[in-house]
Structure formats: structure tokens, C-alpha cells
Design a protein around this motif. Structure first.
Motif, PDB file in Angstrom:
ATOM      1  N   GLN A  95     -20.472  -0.765  -2.263  1.00  0.00           N
ATOM      2  CA  GLN A  95     -20.760   0.284  -3.310  1.00  0.00           C
ATOM      3  C   GLN A  95     -22.199  -0.041  -3.023  1.00  0.00           C
ATOM      4  N   LYS A  96     -22.876  -1.181  -3.451  1.00  0.00           N
ATOM      5  CA  LYS A  96     -23.994  -1.110  -3.548  1.00  0.00           C
ATOM      6  C   LYS A  96     -24.329  -0.538  -1.763  1.00  0.00           C
ATOM      7  N   GLU A  97     -24.149  -1.065  -0.906  1.00  0.00           N
ATOM      8  CA  GLU A  97     -24.926  -1.210   0.208  1.00  0.00           C
ATOM      9  C   GLU A  97     -25.055   0.888   0.308  1.00  0.00           C
ATOM     10  N   TRP A  98     -23.323   1.695   0.917  1.00  0.00           N
ATOM     11  CA  TRP A  98     -23.040   2.693   0.386  1.00  0.00           C
ATOM     12  C   TRP A  98     -23.363   3.945  -0.716  1.00  0.00           C
ATOM     13  N   ASN A  99     -23.992   3.331  -1.558  1.00  0.00           N
ATOM     14  CA  ASN A  99     -24.177   3.967  -2.879  1.00  0.00           C
ATOM     15  C   ASN A  99     -23.347   4.767  -3.583  1.00  0.00           C
ATOM     16  N   TYR A 100     -21.751   4.079  -3.918  1.00  0.00           N
ATOM     17  CA  TYR A 100     -21.154   4.583  -3.447  1.00  0.00           C
ATOM     18  C   TYR A 100     -19.992   4.338  -5.126  1.00  0.00           C
ATOM     19  N   TYR A 101     -20.102   5.690  -5.483  1.00  0.00           N
ATOM     20  CA  TYR A 101     -19.873   5.481  -7.219  1.00  0.00           C
ATOM     21  C   TYR A 101     -18.855   7.250  -7.298  1.00  0.00           C
ATOM     22  N   PRO A 102     -18.036   7.188  -6.968  1.00  0.00           N
ATOM     23  CA  PRO A 102     -17.262   8.849  -7.480  1.00  0.00           C
ATOM     24  C   PRO A 102     -17.200   9.214  -8.737  1.00  0.00           C
ATOM     25  N   LYS A 103     -17.531  10.427  -9.019  1.00  0.00           N
ATOM     26  CA  LYS A 103     -17.012  10.978  -9.775  1.00  0.00           C
ATOM     27  C   LYS A 103     -16.155  10.821 -10.962  1.00  0.00           C
ATOM     28  N   GLU A 104     -14.861  10.805  -9.590  1.00  0.00           N
ATOM     29  CA  GLU A 104     -13.164  10.638 -10.519  1.00  0.00           C
ATOM     30  C   GLU A 104     -13.474   8.974 -11.019  1.00  0.00           C
ATOM     31  N   ASN A 105     -14.136   8.201 -10.247  1.00  0.00           N
ATOM     32  CA  ASN A 105     -13.934   7.223 -10.518  1.00  0.00           C
ATOM     33  C   ASN A 105     -14.704   6.085  -9.954  1.00  0.00           C
ATOM     34  N   PRO A 106     -15.884   6.139 -11.458  1.00  0.00           N
ATOM     35  CA  PRO A 106     -17.102   5.447 -11.064  1.00  0.00           C
ATOM     36  C   PRO A 106     -17.572   4.091 -11.507  1.00  0.00           C
ATOM     37  N   ASN A 107     -16.306   3.234 -11.510  1.00  0.00           N
ATOM     38  CA  ASN A 107     -15.671   2.320 -11.882  1.00  0.00           C
ATOM     39  C   ASN A 107     -17.228   0.654 -11.011  1.00  0.00           C
ATOM     40  N   LYS A 108     -17.774  -0.191 -12.004  1.00  0.00           N
ATOM     41  CA  LYS A 108     -18.627  -0.985 -10.781  1.00  0.00           C
ATOM     42  C   LYS A 108     -18.700  -1.860 -10.943  1.00  0.00           C
ATOM     43  N   ASP A 109     -17.195  -2.810 -11.654  1.00  0.00           N
ATOM     44  CA  ASP A 109     -16.317  -3.868 -11.736  1.00  0.00           C
ATOM     45  C   ASP A 109     -15.270  -3.181 -11.324  1.00  0.00           C
ATOM     46  N   LEU A 110     -14.934  -3.344 -10.074  1.00  0.00           N
ATOM     47  CA  LEU A 110     -13.266  -3.240  -9.083  1.00  0.00           C
ATOM     48  C   LEU A 110     -12.395  -3.699  -9.341  1.00  0.00           C
ATOM     49  N   LYS A 111     -11.811  -4.019  -9.456  1.00  0.00           N
ATOM     50  CA  LYS A 111     -10.521  -4.240  -9.847  1.00  0.00           C
ATOM     51  C   LYS A 111      -9.409  -4.551  -8.447  1.00  0.00           C
ATOM     52  N   VAL A 112      -9.137  -5.195  -8.122  1.00  0.00           N
ATOM     53  CA  VAL A 112      -7.443  -4.741  -7.031  1.00  0.00           C
ATOM     54  C   VAL A 112      -6.081  -4.805  -7.660  1.00  0.00           C
ATOM     55  N   GLU A 113      -5.983  -3.266  -7.313  1.00  0.00           N
ATOM     56  CA  GLU A 113      -4.871  -2.739  -7.896  1.00  0.00           C
ATOM     57  C   GLU A 113      -3.565  -3.784  -7.328  1.00  0.00           C
ATOM     58  N   SER A 114      -3.325  -3.159  -5.959  1.00  0.00           N
ATOM     59  CA  SER A 114      -1.926  -4.354  -5.309  1.00  0.00           C
ATOM     60  C   SER A 114      -2.888  -4.301  -3.744  1.00  0.00           C
ATOM     61  N   VAL A 115      -1.627  -5.110  -3.339  1.00  0.00           N
ATOM     62  CA  VAL A 115      -2.020  -5.608  -2.277  1.00  0.00           C
ATOM     63  C   VAL A 115      -0.189  -5.589  -1.205  1.00  0.00           C
ATOM     64  N   TRP A 116      -0.708  -4.581   0.018  1.00  0.00           N
ATOM     65  CA  TRP A 116       0.894  -5.676   0.234  1.00  0.00           C
ATOM     66  C   TRP A 116       0.362  -6.522   2.001  1.00  0.00           C
ATOM     67  N   VAL A 117       1.742  -6.646   2.420  1.00  0.00           N
ATOM     68  CA  VAL A 117       2.061  -6.325   3.843  1.00  0.00           C
ATOM     69  C   VAL A 117       2.603  -5.930   5.071  1.00  0.00           C
ATOM     70  N   ASN A 118       1.878  -5.581   5.643  1.00  0.00           N
ATOM     71  CA  ASN A 118       2.225  -4.226   6.903  1.00  0.00           C
ATOM     72  C   ASN A 118       3.309  -5.386   8.351  1.00  0.00           C
ATOM     73  N   MET A 119       4.728  -5.390   8.443  1.00  0.00           N
ATOM     74  CA  MET A 119       5.449  -6.081   9.639  1.00  0.00           C
ATOM     75  C   MET A 119       5.756  -5.061  10.205  1.00  0.00           C
ATOM     76  N   GLN A 120       5.376  -4.220  11.216  1.00  0.00           N
ATOM     77  CA  GLN A 120       5.208  -3.592  11.951  1.00  0.00           C
ATOM     78  C   GLN A 120       5.537  -4.549  13.700  1.00  0.00           C
ATOM     79  N   LYS A 121       6.883  -3.238  13.750  1.00  0.00           N
ATOM     80  CA  LYS A 121       7.326  -3.651  14.967  1.00  0.00           C
ATOM     81  C   LYS A 121       7.570  -2.411  15.659  1.00  0.00           C
ATOM     82  N   ASN A 122       7.224  -2.837  17.721  1.00  0.00           N
ATOM     83  CA  ASN A 122       6.726  -1.811  18.485  1.00  0.00           C
ATOM     84  C   ASN A 122       7.684  -0.387  18.135  1.00  0.00           C
TER      85      ASN A 122
END
Length: 212
Positions: A84-111
Motif C-alpha cells: 500500500q505504501k509503495e503503490w499508494n493503494y487505498y481503494p475507496k471501497e476498502n480504504p483500510n490501512k490496518d490490513l488483516k488476513v481474511e483467508s488462505v488456501w492451498v491449491n494442489m493442482q494436477k496436470n
């Protein structure tokens, strides 16, 4: 002095990093446990949540990451603040400067499995590669790829976006064996996709997630 002055139109970019070794090791251990539970039919017994219903990927094995989050989340949130600091990215729909992780998942992709063009919810998203079982040179030499005008895109991860002129552009990331531990962060609404790979029967393992 140059007769002409030049300036860029405002835009956002990507932020790249290497996942710290202790986090990488914790993620690998958790993913091995998830894989074993999926193979033995003990996902529910181990409290592992399958994520397919909420994700765009046409990938059989997509699971929520939980055990590694105490190590992973502070790193992701620090990276998000740096983005956010580097790109000055604080979108109007979600200008939160105290970012929190919402979700994380693993993709185990086969060919032949594919992650079609999509975007995410939230402010920022990330992808990190934990294991990539192929080399791009081999993928580009597969019969259906080697004579194609898009051969360079075989098996790539790529972003798709509109330019200042309104045309569609793509930004491929040439992910292959050796990319393990690399991570990229980007705006959640930025469209992206993963082409299928063909030359390995092993899993292409990545994690992804969102910050709000």
C-alpha cells in the motif's frame, strides 16, 4: 535539457518477495498433513475444510490453511502494508490501512487442471509457490504447444488488465521449478489465471489468499 517532458499515468503494480524459510517449512508440513488426510479420507476428522465451493479453480484438491497462520499472517500483513505504501493503494471501497488476513488456501493442482480467469474479494491478494514440478522448456515442447504463436504462455500464471487506452494486456509470470518460496502480492480485483501444465504427474502446489 530534454525538449520534452514525460510522465507515467497513475497505476498500481506488483510486490514480490521470498517466503521466509521457517514459514515455508511450516506450510510444507501442513500441506503434507492435508494431503495425507485427503488420501486416507480423514479430512473431517482432522478439521480440514475443502474450499472448492468458494473458489474459481477447476482443481480437485483445494483446502483451507490454518495451522501455519500464526507464522504466515504477520508476514503477509507486513507485505500488505509495504504494498500500500509503495503503490499508494487505498481503494475507496476498502480504504483500510490496518490490513488483516481474511483467508488462505492451498491449491494442489494436477496436470490438465486449470484455474480460469478470475479475481478475488478484499483489498489485496497473494499467490506463493511451494512446489512446481516442471520446467517451462519441457512444457513449450509439448506437441500441442510447440508450434503455437502463444507457446511462451504455456503453463504460466498471468495477470490480465486493461491499459490506459482500454486495450487488454497480459502480464505472464514464468513460474517453473526453482520458483519455490516466491510470493507476489497484487490488488484483489486484478484478474489472473493459471494455464494447465502437461509434463508431470506431480502436484503443482501453491497457496493463495486475501487481505481486507
Amino acid at each position: 535539457m530534454d525538449k520534452f517532458e514525460h510522465s507515467h499515468l497513475p497505476n498500481v503494480g506488483l510486490t514480490n518477495a521470498q517466503v521466509p524459510p521457517e514459514i515455508y517449512q511450516a506450510l510444507n508440513k501442513e500441506i503434507v498433513d492435508i494431503h495425507m488426510a485427503s488420501e486416507t479420507g480423514t479430512l473431517d476428522k482432522n478439521g480440514i475444510v475443502q474450499m472448492n465451493h468458494s473458489l474459481a479453480g477447476q482443481i480437485t484438491k483445494e483446502y483451507q490453511i490454518t495451522k501455519s497462520l500464526p507464522l504466515l499472517n504477520p508476514f503477509l500483513e507486513e507485505m500488505g502494508r509495504a504494498y500500500q505504501k509503495e503503490w499508494n493503494y487505498y481503494p475507496k471501497e476498502n480504504p483500510n490501512k490496518d490490513l488483516k488476513v481474511e483467508s488462505v488456501w492451498v491449491n494442489m493442482q494436477k496436470n490438465q487442471e486449470v484455474n480460469p480467469l478470475h479475481n478475488h474479494d478484499g483489498t489485496l491478494s497473494f499467490v506463493a509457490w511451494l512446489y512446481v514440478p516442471f520446467k517451462l522448456e519441457d512444457e513449450r515442447n509439448v506437441e500441442n504447444c510447440k508450434n503455437s504463436r502463444t507457446v511462451e504462455l504455456a503453463s504460466t500464471f498471468q495477470f490480465v488488465y486493461t491499459t490506459a487506452l482500454g486495450t487488454i494486456a497480459n502480464c505472464p509470470m514464468f513460474v517453473e521449478s526453482g520458483w519455490e518460496g516466491r510470493i507476489v502480492m497484487f490488488p484483489a480485483k486484478l484478474l489472473h489465471m493459471v494455464y494447465p501444465f502437461q509434463t508431470s504427474d506431480e502436484y503443482r502446489i501453491s497457496i493463495a489468499g486475501n487481505l481486507h
